[in-house]
Design a protein around this motif. Sequence first.
Motif, PDB file in Angstrom:
ATOM      1  N   THR A  63     -55.575  94.944 -73.657  1.00 18.05           N
ATOM      2  CA  THR A  63     -54.862  94.709 -72.391  1.00 18.05           C
ATOM      3  C   THR A  63     -54.344  93.283 -72.290  1.00 18.05           C
ATOM      4  OG1 THR A  63     -56.304  96.329 -71.351  1.00 18.05           O
ATOM      5  CG2 THR A  63     -55.076  94.893 -69.890  1.00 18.05           C
ATOM      6  N   LYS A  64     -55.148  92.344 -72.744  1.00 19.89           N
ATOM      7  CA  LYS A  64     -54.814  90.922 -72.656  1.00 19.89           C
ATOM      8  C   LYS A  64     -53.501  90.583 -73.381  1.00 19.89           C
ATOM      9  CE  LYS A  64     -58.148  87.554 -72.898  1.00 19.89           C
ATOM     10  NZ  LYS A  64     -59.205  86.802 -73.585  1.00 19.89           N
ATOM     11  N   LEU A  65     -53.142  91.362 -74.409  1.00 17.87           N
ATOM     12  CA  LEU A  65     -51.982  91.045 -75.244  1.00 17.87           C
ATOM     13  C   LEU A  65     -50.768  91.943 -74.996  1.00 17.87           C
ATOM     14  CD1 LEU A  65     -53.853  90.531 -78.619  1.00 17.87           C
ATOM     15  CD2 LEU A  65     -53.222  88.820 -76.935  1.00 17.87           C
ATOM     16  N   GLN A  66     -50.895  92.915 -74.128  1.00 13.67           N
ATOM     17  CA  GLN A  66     -49.816  93.885 -73.950  1.00 13.67           C
ATOM     18  C   GLN A  66     -48.527  93.252 -73.424  1.00 13.67           C
ATOM     19  OE1 GLN A  66     -51.611  96.992 -71.616  1.00 13.67           O
ATOM     20  NE2 GLN A  66     -53.010  97.551 -73.275  1.00 13.67           N
ATOM     21  N   THR A  67     -48.630  92.367 -72.460  1.00 11.36           N
ATOM     22  CA  THR A  67     -47.447  91.695 -71.912  1.00 11.36           C
ATOM     23  C   THR A  67     -46.744  90.875 -72.983  1.00 11.36           C
ATOM     24  OG1 THR A  67     -48.485  91.600 -69.755  1.00 11.36           O
ATOM     25  CG2 THR A  67     -46.639  90.120 -70.111  1.00 11.36           C
ATOM     26  N   ASP A  68     -47.521  90.128 -73.754  1.00 10.12           N
ATOM     27  CA  ASP A  68     -46.968  89.338 -74.856  1.00 10.12           C
ATOM     28  C   ASP A  68     -46.251  90.213 -75.865  1.00 10.12           C
ATOM     29  OD1 ASP A  68     -47.246  86.686 -74.526  1.00 10.12           O
ATOM     30  OD2 ASP A  68     -48.984  86.449 -75.830  1.00 10.12           O
ATOM     31  N   LEU A  69     -46.858  91.329 -76.201  1.00  8.75           N
ATOM     32  CA  LEU A  69     -46.271  92.231 -77.192  1.00  8.75           C
ATOM     33  C   LEU A  69     -44.950  92.804 -76.689  1.00  8.75           C
ATOM     34  CD1 LEU A  69     -47.058  93.758 -79.982  1.00  8.75           C
ATOM     35  CD2 LEU A  69     -47.228  95.688 -78.440  1.00  8.75           C
ATOM     36  N   ILE A  70     -44.912  93.240 -75.452  1.00 12.91           N
ATOM     37  CA  ILE A  70     -43.673  93.797 -74.883  1.00 12.91           C
ATOM     38  C   ILE A  70     -42.569  92.737 -74.905  1.00 12.91           C
ATOM     39  CG2 ILE A  70     -42.585  94.653 -72.766  1.00 12.91           C
ATOM     40  CD1 ILE A  70     -45.326  96.034 -72.163  1.00 12.91           C
ATOM     41  N   ASN A  71     -42.893  91.509 -74.542  1.00 16.30           N
ATOM     42  CA  ASN A  71     -41.903  90.425 -74.570  1.00 16.30           C
ATOM     43  C   ASN A  71     -41.433  90.125 -75.990  1.00 16.30           C
ATOM     44  OD1 ASN A  71     -41.951  90.117 -71.799  1.00 16.30           O
ATOM     45  ND2 ASN A  71     -43.552  88.555 -71.864  1.00 16.30           N
ATOM     46  N   THR A  72     -42.344  90.161 -76.949  1.00 20.64           N
ATOM     47  CA  THR A  72     -41.993  89.921 -78.344  1.00 20.64           C
ATOM     48  C   THR A  72     -41.041  90.991 -78.855  1.00 20.64           C
ATOM     49  OG1 THR A  72     -44.113  88.847 -78.736  1.00 20.64           O
ATOM     50  CG2 THR A  72     -42.901  89.593 -80.675  1.00 20.64           C
ATOM     51  N   TYR A  73     -41.344  92.247 -78.581  1.00 15.61           N
ATOM     52  CA  TYR A  73     -40.449  93.329 -78.983  1.00 15.61           C
ATOM     53  C   TYR A  73     -39.086  93.180 -78.310  1.00 15.61           C
ATOM     54  CZ  TYR A  73     -43.303  96.364 -81.863  1.00 15.61           C
ATOM     55  OH  TYR A  73     -44.023  96.892 -82.895  1.00 15.61           O
ATOM     56  N   GLN A  74     -39.066  92.814 -77.051  1.00 14.91           N
ATOM     57  CA  GLN A  74     -37.800  92.659 -76.330  1.00 14.91           C
ATOM     58  C   GLN A  74     -36.944  91.589 -76.998  1.00 14.91           C
ATOM     59  OE1 GLN A  74     -36.561  94.545 -74.208  1.00 14.91           O
ATOM     60  NE2 GLN A  74     -34.987  93.419 -73.146  1.00 14.91           N
ATOM     61  N   ARG A  75     -37.568  90.501 -77.389  1.00 16.50           N
ATOM     62  CA  ARG A  75     -36.851  89.416 -78.058  1.00 16.50           C
ATOM     63  C   ARG A  75     -36.368  89.848 -79.442  1.00 16.50           C
ATOM     64  NH1 ARG A  75     -40.620  86.129 -76.883  1.00 16.50           N
ATOM     65  NH2 ARG A  75     -41.644  86.267 -78.887  1.00 16.50           N
ATOM     66  N   GLU A  76     -37.248  90.491 -80.229  1.00 16.80           N
ATOM     67  CA  GLU A  76     -36.920  90.882 -81.596  1.00 16.80           C
ATOM     68  C   GLU A  76     -35.857  91.984 -81.663  1.00 16.80           C
ATOM     69  OE1 GLU A  76     -38.003  89.472 -84.461  1.00 16.80           O
ATOM     70  OE2 GLU A  76     -39.028  88.005 -83.214  1.00 16.80           O
ATOM     71  N   LEU A  77     -35.812  92.840 -80.654  1.00 23.16           N
ATOM     72  CA  LEU A  77     -34.846  93.945 -80.650  1.00 23.16           C
ATOM     73  C   LEU A  77     -33.557  93.572 -79.925  1.00 23.16           C
ATOM     74  CD1 LEU A  77     -37.219  96.951 -79.934  1.00 23.16           C
ATOM     75  CD2 LEU A  77     -36.131  96.347 -82.099  1.00 23.16           C
ATOM     76  N   ALA A  78     -33.349  92.306 -79.691  1.00 24.30           N
ATOM     77  CA  ALA A  78     -32.131  91.811 -79.046  1.00 24.30           C
ATOM     78  C   ALA A  78     -31.918  92.475 -77.692  1.00 24.30           C
ATOM     79  CB  ALA A  78     -30.917  92.013 -79.955  1.00 24.30           C
TER      80      ALA A  78
END
Length: 168
Positions: free
Chosen positions: A125-140
């Motif tokens: 749970t602690k990392l879910q927000t970070d992961l979603i933001n990372t994917y958003q950045r990586e997928l343009a």
Amino acid sequence: HTTLPTANQYRDIDSIQTSTAEATEESAFAAVSRATTLGFRQKYTDDEWRQMLLECPDASGMLKYLEENELPSDKASAQMRIWEADRYVVLDGKLFHIRRTNKRRRRRNETALVTDDRLQIVIPTKLQTDLINTYQRELAHARVLRQYLTQSKTVYFKNMMVKTKTQL
């Protein structure tokens, strides 16, 4: 019950493959997904990752059940945990969700039902927000559905579509 994959079949997140279907050519989005997840996972040691999973309310119960056979005291919750356990596996101390999909394949006028199993690493749970933001950045800055479909190839957490949609 279905046969769970062995540790030799799925040694790490980089070796995720379909277990029963023929390997297909990987799209650019799938490549981004795997690379993002692998890079994200390598930021933490195994002990740090395990500690975060044990602190996660969604993952800790399943991890304890699979490793120590510990069930909740509530009968309904215990039955649900046993039922859900068929979709989880612990490999090298990491918790994975097994994504099972059935696909219809046509070959010479025959339709066959093929099961496609994929391992998705469970994200605390602690990392879910970070992961979603990372994917958003990586997928343009892809739209919600494309991001969800891409990240769901390699990662898992409960209510992933809802959390992705509300975050974006």
